[in-house]
Design a protein around this motif. Structure first.
Motif, mmCIF file in Angstrom:
data_model
loop_
_atom_site.group_PDB
_atom_site.id
_atom_site.type_symbol
_atom_site.label_atom_id
_atom_site.label_comp_id
_atom_site.label_asym_id
_atom_site.label_seq_id
_atom_site.Cartn_x
_atom_site.Cartn_y
_atom_site.Cartn_z
ATOM 1 N N ASP A 34 0.832 -1.200 0.000
ATOM 2 C CA ASP A 34 0.000 0.000 0.000
ATOM 3 C C ASP A 34 0.865 1.248 0.000
ATOM 4 O O ASP A 34 0.559 2.235 -0.708
ATOM 5 C CB ASP A 34 -0.927 0.005 1.227
ATOM 6 N N ARG A 94 3.881 1.516 -1.197
ATOM 7 C CA ARG A 94 4.509 1.646 -2.528
ATOM 8 C C ARG A 94 3.528 2.261 -3.522
ATOM 9 O O ARG A 94 3.933 3.050 -4.384
ATOM 10 C CB ARG A 94 4.962 0.264 -3.019
ATOM 11 N N LYS A 95 2.268 1.891 -3.412
ATOM 12 C CA LYS A 95 1.256 2.452 -4.314
ATOM 13 C C LYS A 95 1.104 3.958 -4.082
ATOM 14 O O LYS A 95 0.978 4.741 -5.030
ATOM 15 C CB LYS A 95 -0.084 1.756 -4.093
ATOM 16 N N VAL A 96 1.157 4.362 -2.807
ATOM 17 C CA VAL A 96 1.050 5.793 -2.487
ATOM 18 C C VAL A 96 2.236 6.550 -3.070
ATOM 19 O O VAL A 96 2.081 7.623 -3.667
ATOM 20 C CB VAL A 96 0.946 5.987 -0.964
ATOM 21 N N LYS A 97 3.438 5.985 -2.879
ATOM 22 C CA LYS A 97 4.642 6.636 -3.409
ATOM 23 C C LYS A 97 4.580 6.725 -4.922
ATOM 24 O O LYS A 97 4.961 7.733 -5.517
ATOM 25 C CB LYS A 97 5.886 5.847 -2.978
ATOM 26 N N SER A 98 4.120 5.652 -5.564
ATOM 27 C CA SER A 98 4.035 5.636 -7.024
ATOM 28 C C SER A 98 3.041 6.677 -7.529
ATOM 29 O O SER A 98 3.299 7.385 -8.502
ATOM 30 C CB SER A 98 3.625 4.242 -7.494
ATOM 31 N N ALA A 99 1.897 6.789 -6.841
ATOM 32 C CA ALA A 99 0.897 7.771 -7.238
ATOM 33 C C ALA A 99 1.411 9.192 -7.056
ATOM 34 O O ALA A 99 1.156 10.084 -7.889
ATOM 35 C CB ALA A 99 -0.382 7.551 -6.428
ATOM 36 N N ALA A 100 2.165 9.430 -5.975
ATOM 37 C CA ALA A 100 2.703 10.755 -5.711
ATOM 38 C C ALA A 100 3.762 11.142 -6.727
ATOM 39 O O ALA A 100 3.899 12.318 -7.095
ATOM 40 C CB ALA A 100 3.286 10.803 -4.303
#
Length: 396
Positions: free
Chosen positions: A387, A389-395
């Motif tokens: 989760d 990693r997904k936040v970092k990727s989206a940012a």
């Protein structure tokens, strides 16, 4: 030759990456981190009380001398009885050679059968030490890409297609490390038939056979008297550090393997052998079967849990205590992913790198030989990890 020069065969033997990850985990633990270990394939159960008592009694009685290189007669007889009661097979005790773990059994089999430059067919993925046993005797492990459509195992068709003038045999494992998958009996028979037609040898590693969860108990020995079977007290019998295993051989091989065992090992640990006899009592077998049911319960939890995290499990393992999971939807570098999961989530998993080049970057191996509580904690940690990693990727 100086002390700085080593035998050229060492160039064909690679480091065992699972142990490198274990060392990294140990350093983190020294720093105070709590690490969940799902890398090394070692049962979290230990030897049952009767087995420990037998070892203690043997020491108290002073039974610590060398035994025959082929093993204690009473242990060979107990193993023979086990084949009769579990598999319905009559295996003469004289065909059984007790060894210092399955590793010593594989060393003896390869020493007896592998010539310089001889090829031995095995699947990719497979347990890395198996190919290194072949390399140690200057043979060549010929890895054949064996994907989920083949249950990550060799097939008779593969044997036909890849056998050459220098091929001498096959080395199989059923159930397999790292995949937990078995070769279906009809396919195994077809493989052995192909090998026999070419006058080759078939070595079948059955160290996880006791931990088969689907169907009736099955051994390759029911298919062919000339097949060479490896087994161990480490996995089903929960005796990893005791270093005790066995070989089942054709009668004509026993004297030759005994000669090798006398020179290479003298004998397996006498204390471990006396303890091993107690593995086959009804009380011990009842404990092992309860533990087997617990392993199955863990498997039935962890496979769907991994899939919920984004891994793919293309073949549900039917034995051992491993899941071989496709991580390509999460990363294109399984090695780096396992390092990140260790450092950030405190969970040890193993990349496909150890098990052959074809699945090195896209698969990870998980061992569920740990408690259900640890498995549940690990899944929760990994969920938070992915989760984030997904936040970092989206940012980004």
């Amino acid at each position: 030759m100086s002390l700085n020069e080593f035998a050229s065969r060492l160039q064909n033997i690679e480091p065992f990456h699972v142990m490198e990850l274990a060392k990294m985990a140990a350093r983190l633990e020294q720093e105070g981190r709590h690490i969940i270990h799902m890398g090394i394939g070692e049962p979290d159960f230990t030897a049952p009380p009767a087995v420990v008592a037998a070892a203690t009694q043997a020491m108290a009685d002073g039974k610590m001398q060398y035994t025959s290189a082929t093993g204690l007669p009473q242990l060979r007889a107990a193993i023979s009885d086990h084949y009769r009661s579990v598999y319905g097979l009559e295996i003469a005790p004289s065909r059984i050679v007790v060894t210092a773990g399955a590793s010593a059994a594989l060393v003896l089999a390869c020493a007896a059968l592998v010539e310089k430059d001889a090829e031995v067919l095995m699947p990719d993925p497979c347990y890395p030490c198996n190919r290194h046993f072949v390399a140690a005797f200057e043979g060549k492990a010929k890895l054949i890409s064996s994907g989920p459509e083949h249950r990550f195992q060799l097939s008779a068709e593969m044997v036909r297609a890849h056998w050459t003038d220098v091929t001498r045999g096959v080395l199989l494992a059923s159930p397999s490390n790292p995949t937990g998958t078995s070769i279906l009996p009809d396919e195994l028979k077809a493989i052995i038939d192909e090998v026999r037609a070419r006058k080759g040898f078939a070595i079948v590693d059955e160290i996880y056979q006791g931990l088969s969860y689907e169907g009736a108990p099955f051994s390759a020995l029911s298919l062919d008297d000339d097949v060479i079977v490896i087994n161990s007290f480490s996995k089903y019998f929960n005796m990893t550090g005791w270093r005790l295993g066995w070989l089942v051989l054709p009668e004509r091989m026993v004297a030759q393997v005994e000669k090798l065992a006398q020179n290479l090992f003298i004998c397996a640990s006498s204390i471990a052998q006396y303890a091993g006899v107690a593995c086959f009592t009804p009380e011990s077998i009842a404990i092992y079967e309860e533990r087997k049911a617990e392993f199955k319960r863990r498997r039935d939890y962890i496979v769907p849990a991994l899939e919920s995290l984004g891994f793919k499990v293309p073949v549900t393992p039917d034995g051992a205590f491993y899941v071989y999971a496709d991580c390509s939807a999460l990363s294109d570098d399984a090695d780096q992913l396992t390092i990140d999961m260790l450092n950030e989530a405190g969970v040890v998993l193993v990349p496909g790198l150890d098990f052959g080049p074809f699945t090195a970057n896209t698969y990870i191996r998980l061992s569920y030989a740990t408690s259900m509580e640890n498995l549940q904690d690990a899944v929760a940690r990994l969920r938070r990890f992915f989760d984030a990693r997904k936040v970092k990727s989206a940012a980004a």
